[in-house]
Structure formats: structure tokens, C-alpha cells
Design an enzyme around this catalytic site. Structure first.
Site, short mmCIF file in Angstrom:
data_model
loop_
_atom_site.label_atom_id
_atom_site.label_comp_id
_atom_site.label_asym_id
_atom_site.label_seq_id
_atom_site.Cartn_x
_atom_site.Cartn_y
_atom_site.Cartn_z
N ASP A 14 -14.35 -78.49 15.28
CA ASP A 14 -12.88 -78.48 15.18
C ASP A 14 -12.32 -79.68 14.44
O ASP A 14 -11.20 -80.13 14.71
CB ASP A 14 -12.24 -78.39 16.58
CG ASP A 14 -12.71 -77.15 17.33
OD1 ASP A 14 -12.96 -76.14 16.67
OD2 ASP A 14 -12.84 -77.23 18.57
N LYS A 17 -12.45 -78.17 9.36
CA LYS A 17 -13.26 -77.67 8.24
C LYS A 17 -12.54 -76.57 7.48
O LYS A 17 -12.55 -76.53 6.25
CB LYS A 17 -14.62 -77.16 8.76
CG LYS A 17 -15.45 -78.25 9.44
CD LYS A 17 -16.70 -77.68 10.09
CE LYS A 17 -16.44 -76.86 11.32
NZ LYS A 17 -15.92 -77.61 12.48
N GLY A 41 -13.96 -71.29 15.00
CA GLY A 41 -12.56 -70.91 14.79
C GLY A 41 -12.03 -71.88 13.75
O GLY A 41 -11.83 -73.05 14.05
N HIS A 42 -11.91 -71.43 12.50
CA HIS A 42 -11.48 -72.31 11.41
C HIS A 42 -10.05 -71.95 11.03
O HIS A 42 -9.77 -70.85 10.58
CB HIS A 42 -12.43 -72.15 10.21
CG HIS A 42 -13.82 -72.61 10.51
ND1 HIS A 42 -14.87 -72.53 9.63
CD2 HIS A 42 -14.35 -73.19 11.63
CE1 HIS A 42 -15.96 -73.03 10.17
NE2 HIS A 42 -15.68 -73.43 11.40
N GLN A 222 -19.13 -75.53 13.56
CA GLN A 222 -19.39 -76.50 14.64
C GLN A 222 -19.45 -77.92 14.04
O GLN A 222 -18.78 -78.17 13.06
CB GLN A 222 -20.68 -76.16 15.41
CG GLN A 222 -20.56 -74.92 16.28
CD GLN A 222 -20.70 -73.61 15.52
OE1 GLN A 222 -21.65 -73.41 14.82
NE2 GLN A 222 -19.75 -72.72 15.67
P1 GDP Z 1 -12.36 -76.31 12.29
O1 GDP Z 1 -13.02 -75.49 13.33
O2 GDP Z 1 -13.14 -77.52 11.92
O3 GDP Z 1 -11.94 -75.52 11.09
O4 GDP Z 1 -11.00 -76.87 12.97
P2 GDP Z 1 -9.99 -76.02 13.89
O5 GDP Z 1 -9.22 -75.11 13.00
O6 GDP Z 1 -10.67 -75.42 15.06
O7 GDP Z 1 -9.10 -77.18 14.50
C1 GDP Z 1 -8.36 -78.04 13.69
C2 GDP Z 1 -6.89 -77.89 14.08
O8 GDP Z 1 -6.16 -78.97 13.54
C3 GDP Z 1 -6.22 -76.64 13.51
O9 GDP Z 1 -5.25 -76.20 14.40
C4 GDP Z 1 -5.61 -77.13 12.22
O10 GDP Z 1 -4.48 -76.36 11.83
C5 GDP Z 1 -5.18 -78.50 12.62
N1 GDP Z 1 -5.20 -79.52 11.55
C6 GDP Z 1 -6.04 -79.64 10.51
N2 GDP Z 1 -5.78 -80.77 9.82
C7 GDP Z 1 -4.76 -81.37 10.45
C8 GDP Z 1 -4.05 -82.59 10.24
O11 GDP Z 1 -4.33 -83.38 9.34
N3 GDP Z 1 -3.05 -82.89 11.12
C9 GDP Z 1 -2.72 -82.07 12.16
N4 GDP Z 1 -1.73 -82.44 12.97
N5 GDP Z 1 -3.36 -80.92 12.39
C10 GDP Z 1 -4.38 -80.58 11.54
P1 IMO Z 2 -15.88 -74.75 14.97
O1 IMO Z 2 -16.68 -74.18 13.81
C1 IMO Z 2 -15.99 -76.69 18.89
C2 IMO Z 2 -19.27 -75.53 21.56
C3 IMO Z 2 -18.90 -74.77 22.82
C4 IMO Z 2 -20.01 -75.21 23.74
C5 IMO Z 2 -21.21 -75.30 22.80
C6 IMO Z 2 -22.10 -74.07 22.82
O2 IMO Z 2 -14.57 -74.13 15.17
O3 IMO Z 2 -15.84 -76.24 14.84
P2 IMO Z 2 -21.85 -71.61 21.84
O4 IMO Z 2 -20.82 -70.55 22.08
O5 IMO Z 2 -21.99 -72.01 20.41
O6 IMO Z 2 -23.17 -71.27 22.45
O7 IMO Z 2 -21.32 -72.90 22.66
O8 IMO Z 2 -20.68 -75.49 21.51
N1 IMO Z 2 -18.76 -74.92 20.30
C7 IMO Z 2 -17.75 -75.41 19.59
N2 IMO Z 2 -16.90 -76.44 19.84
N3 IMO Z 2 -15.88 -75.98 17.72
C8 IMO Z 2 -16.73 -74.98 17.45
O9 IMO Z 2 -16.76 -74.35 16.26
C9 IMO Z 2 -17.69 -74.62 18.43
N4 IMO Z 2 -18.64 -73.66 18.49
C10 IMO Z 2 -19.29 -73.87 19.64
O10 IMO Z 2 -17.63 -75.14 23.30
O11 IMO Z 2 -19.75 -76.51 24.22
MG MG Z 3 -12.64 -74.73 15.25
#
Ligand code: GDP
Ligand code: IMO
Ligand code: MG
Length: 420
Positions: A14, A17, A41-42, A222
Site C-alpha cells: 500500500d 504503487k 488493491g492498487h 504487496q
Molecule cells: P498500492 O497498493 O501500493 O497501490 O497503494 P494503495 O492504493 O493500497 O494505498 C495507497 C493509498 O494512498 C490510496 O488510497 C491512494 O489513493 C493514496 N495515495 C497515493 N499517493 C498519495 C499521496 O501522495 N498522498 C495522499 N494523501 N494519498 C496518496
Molecule cells: P498491495 O499490492 C498490504 C498482507 C495481508 C496479510 C499478508 C498475507 O495493495 O500493496 P495474503 O492474503 O497475501 O495471504 O495475506 O499480506 N497483504 C497486503 N498488505 N497491501 C497488499 O497489497 C497486501 N497483500 C497482502 O494483510 O498480512
Molecule cells: Mg494496496
């Protein structure tokens, strides 16, 4: 020599990416996911719209690019159908632009049930998985009993039935009750839907593109600290999230890897169980969670929050050979009087700068404090306009890591991005 670039998370996932892959896609012809599955979840935001991608590469919104789901990815056809249909409904049809490796493994309905059963059996020791069947699917892959996308084209019913009956035996032995008829129905509809897409041998596909000088960006899911080998095992996911995963998950030679772009948040978060040395259990942590809207994009779970951990970050830079850093969510720290970065760990009275093997080690972080910038940086678009407190913070990180920070994100939108 023709090269591919890799972009991956340096923390516990998270990091942002999805946003960065979307922002960088105009520089590439191809975006390829190399591991993970719908546990990811991107999130991407632009033009007032927000999208969350799980299995589909984040290059899908930037024009006519080729998007590839590699052999290292695990696919749940039911979730894939829902994701692709939602995108099509919002005007982003993928059918012509997405190619799927025949060697990618399928998440069966019973894999999801097994994920729940194993977690439940672990009780307090549970990993806190996303419940998407990731572990059991990769287990079958390594046990040589998995079901692959390519099987859809050959004798699929028999392959499916055999795998399902093996899972049923395990679940019977665990006395785990479940009901999957609805899930199975949607799953088979998903399998039919998948057939609309081009199945490829992604290793040939991608190497031909590399040879043709088409720039390729590999998208990780991840983060490094969730890697099955190098994360805080067993509190990890079941794939190699590190740069080497791009090679095994797509069929790319290590010598073809060019830039390794490592993404980190200006602080740290973690969702699920496992060690988190700089975790905050006070109002400062709650404040980060509130401002950063730190709730899982897949499960909605509250993410644990804490200060930036340089020991963990340097470890991730080392393992991945990171050549460029990308700092995300800098704006979340706008309103903190003092900021802290962990620069060492004290374990049983001994100071170390290495990430420990033991997941139950009691770690006391040693912090370096920084004066916060205490102003809104969201509208800044050029590095020279950042307050000195901000540049002190960022430049300390890049100096310690020995790698330049090339991109700084100050908000979730595409536009809220500064290049250096
Ligand atoms: P990913 O899994 O690495 O793609 O990241 P996620 O989408 O799960 O989580 C990142 C969260 O931060 C999302 O809700 C994005 O919309 C938000 N986000 C990304 N970059 C920024 C930033 O620079 N500032 C803020 N406030 N939110 C951001
Ligand atoms: P993105 O790509 C954050 C964590 C789960 C758990 C562990 C194992 O959005 O960054 P799994 O379902 O993969 O067997 O769970 O990994 N986990 C993540 N945490 N971002 C993710 O993906 C994750 N994918 C798995 O919360 O601790
Ligand atoms: Mg994510």
C-alpha cells in the site's frame, strides 16, 4: 542492451504503487504484473475519479498500452470478471489491451475456503490474510497440483474436479463447514469471461517486446517486507514481492532489468499481523491513520501506522538493488510538530542496524527527530518550492539509503506528483 524497469513496494504494501505506475505509464509501451493476485488493491485517482485495481495492471488507463498478467500472478476468475466489467462500464474496455499468461495459476473457490480454514485454525497466531485464497493457491503451485490458465483450454472440468476433491478432503479433515455453490457459479462464469482475453506465453511475449525495443514497466504487488523469503515470515504473503520476482514472474533475465524503482511512504503502515517496530499506539498514530485515510482498499481494515523505519527501508533497498526512490504520501505529515525516523534498533540492550530474524524480538527503535514543516505542501509542483524542513527530511533518507529520491507524491491525484 535492452532493459525493463521494475517498480515495487519497499514496505508492507500500500505504498502507492498503483498511482505511480499510472503516472509513469506514458513513458512505457508495456505494463506487466509479475506476482500476487487480488490480495492487492492498487488505487489510482485522476479527473475526479477513483479506481481500485486488484489483478489488472495499473497501466490500463493510459491509452493504448499493452498490459500483461504474468505467470507469477494468481487469478480468481470471478474477481477478475467483476474488476474488468466495472472498468468496461466506466469506459475502459480491456479486451484488446490485456494479455494473460497461460502459466498463471487460478484461485479456485476451495482455495478461498482453505485460506479461511487455515486462518481459523491458527487462532491468535493468524496471519491476517486478505482471505482471497492466495496462500493455498501458491501452495498448490509449488506442490505441482495447481490449476493454470492454460488448463482452461484443455480438459478443464477434469483438472478442476481433481483439485477441488483434494481440497474437500483437507477441509473434511479440518472439520471446516462451508458452502460454495454460489461462489462456484460465479467462478465458472468468470472462467467463461476469461476466454475473451488473449492467453499468451508471457515469457516469449515480453522478450519479443524487449527485443523490439518497446519499453516495459514491471509492476509489483504487496511490498518487500511481505516477501515470502525476506519478509517477517510467517507474517508474509506467499510470493516473491522483490525485484527477483519480476524475473521469475514474467520470464525476464536478470540482465534485462534496468532501473529498480522502489516506492515508500514517508511513514509506515501495515495491515494484518506481524512485527512493526515503529508502530504507534497513541494519538499520533491515529492522526496518521485519519489524515492518510489508512484503511485497506481490499478488506477495509484499519492499517497500523508508525514512523518511517530506515533499518527496514535500507534492507529493502539492498534486497532489491533499488536505483531510484519514490516517496509517497508526504502530505500526510503536513501537520506534525516533530517527525521521527528510526535509525537503529535496540534488541535486548544491543544496538543493531539490521532487521532481525526473530519475529518475536522486542525491538526498541532509536529515533532521529526532525522539525516538521507544518504547512500544506499539496500544491507544490517543483522541488525547489518545498520548505527546508521537508528537504531536510527527504535528503536525510536518500543520503542514508545511498539512492536518490526521484519522485515525490503530495496527494492521491495523478497531478500531485513532483519529479526531480
Ligand atoms: P498500492 O497498493 O501500493 O497501490 O497503494 P494503495 O492504493 O493500497 O494505498 C495507497 C493509498 O494512498 C490510496 O488510497 C491512494 O489513493 C493514496 N495515495 C497515493 N499517493 C498519495 C499521496 O501522495 N498522498 C495522499 N494523501 N494519498 C496518496
Ligand atoms: P498491495 O499490492 C498490504 C498482507 C495481508 C496479510 C499478508 C498475507 O495493495 O500493496 P495474503 O492474503 O497475501 O495471504 O495475506 O499480506 N497483504 C497486503 N498488505 N497491501 C497488499 O497489497 C497486501 N497483500 C497482502 O494483510 O498480512
Ligand atoms: Mg494496496
Amino acid at each position: 542492451m535492452k532493459k525493463v524497469d521494475v517498480i515495487l513496494g519497499l514496505q508492507w504494501g500500500d505504498e502507492g504503487k498503483g498511482k505511480v505506475v499510472d503516472v509513469l505509464t506514458p513513458n512505457y509501451d508495456v505494463v506487466a504484473r509479475f506476482q500476487g493476485g487480488p490480495n492487492a488493491g492498487h488505487t489510482l485517482e485522476f479527473e475526479g475519479q477513483k479506481y481500485v485495481l486488484r489483478s489488472i495492471p495499473s497501466g490500463i488507463f493510459q491509452g493504448d498500452k499493452i498490459n500483461i498478467i504474468g505467470n507469477g500472478v494468481v487469478i480468481d476468475p470471478a474477481l477478475f470478471k467483476a474488476e474488468a466489467e466495472a472498468l468496461a462500464a466506466s469506459g475502459h474496455d480491456l479486451t484488446e489491451r490485456l494479455r494473460i499468461s497461460k502459466k498463471a495459476h487460478l484461485i479456485l473457490p476451495t482455495h478461498r475456503v482453505l485460506d479461511a480454514a487455515y486462518e481459523s485454525a491458527k487462532g491468535d497466531a493468524k496471519v491476517g490474510t486478505t482471505g482471497k485464497g492466495i496462500g493455498p493457491t501458491y501452495t498448490d503451485k509449488v506442490s505441482r497440483t495447481g490449476v493454470r490458465v492454460g488448463d482452461i483450454l484443455h480438459n478443464f472440468e477434469a483438472v478442476y474436479t481433481l483439485a477441488k476433491s483434494r481440497h474437500e478432503e483437507i477441509l473434511k479433515g479440518m472439520n471446516f463447514s462451508y458452502e460454495i455453490s454460489d461462489l462456484e457459479k460465479t467462478w465458472f462464469e468468470g472462467v467463461e469471461f476469461l476466454k475473451k482475453f488473449t492467453f499468451v506465453d508471457s515469457e516469449y511475449e515480453i522478450n519479443k517486446l524487449i527485443q523490439a525495443d518497446r519499453p516495459v514497466l514491471c509492476e509489483g504487488a504487496q511490498g518487500t517486507l511481505l516477501d515470502v523469503d525476506f519478509g517477517s515470515y510467517p507474517f508474509v504473503t506467499s510470493s516473491n514481492t522483490i525485484c527477483a520476482g519480476a524475473c521469475t514472474g514474467l520470464g525476464i533475465a536478470p540482465t534485462s532489468v534496468g532501473e529498480v524503482k522502489g516506492i515508500f511512504k514517508a511513514y509506515c503502515t501495515r495491515v494484518g499481523s506481524g512485527p512493526f517496530p515503529t508502530e504507534l499506539f497513541d494519538t499520533t498514530g491515529d492522526k496518521m491513520c485519519d489524515i492518510g485515510r489508512e484503511f485497506g482498499s481490499v478488506t477495509g481494515r484499519k492499517r497500523r501506522c508508525g514512523w518511517l523505519d530506515l533499518i527496514a527501508l535500507k534492507y529493502a533497498v539492498m534486497i532489491n538493488g533499488v536505483s531510484e526512490l519514490i516517496m509517497m504520501k508526504s502530505d500526510v505529515l503536513n501537520d506534525f510538530e516533530t517527525l521521527k525516523i528510526a535509525v537503529g534498533y535496540k534488541i535486548n540492550g544491543v544496538v543493531t542496524d539490521e532487521f532481525p530474524y526473530e519475529t518475536d524480538a522486542v525491538i526498541e527503535p532509536i529515533y532521529k527527530e526532525f522539525k516538521g514543516w507544518n504547512c500544506d505542501i499539496n500544491d507544490i509542483r517543483e522541488y525547489k518550492d518545498f520548505p527546508v524542513e521537508f528537504t531536510n527530511y527527504a535528503e536525510f533518507i536518500e543520503k542514508e539509503c545511498g539512492v536518490p529520491i526521484k519522485i515525490i507524491s503530495v496527494g492521491p491525484d495523478r497531478a500531485e506528483t513532483i519529479f526531480r
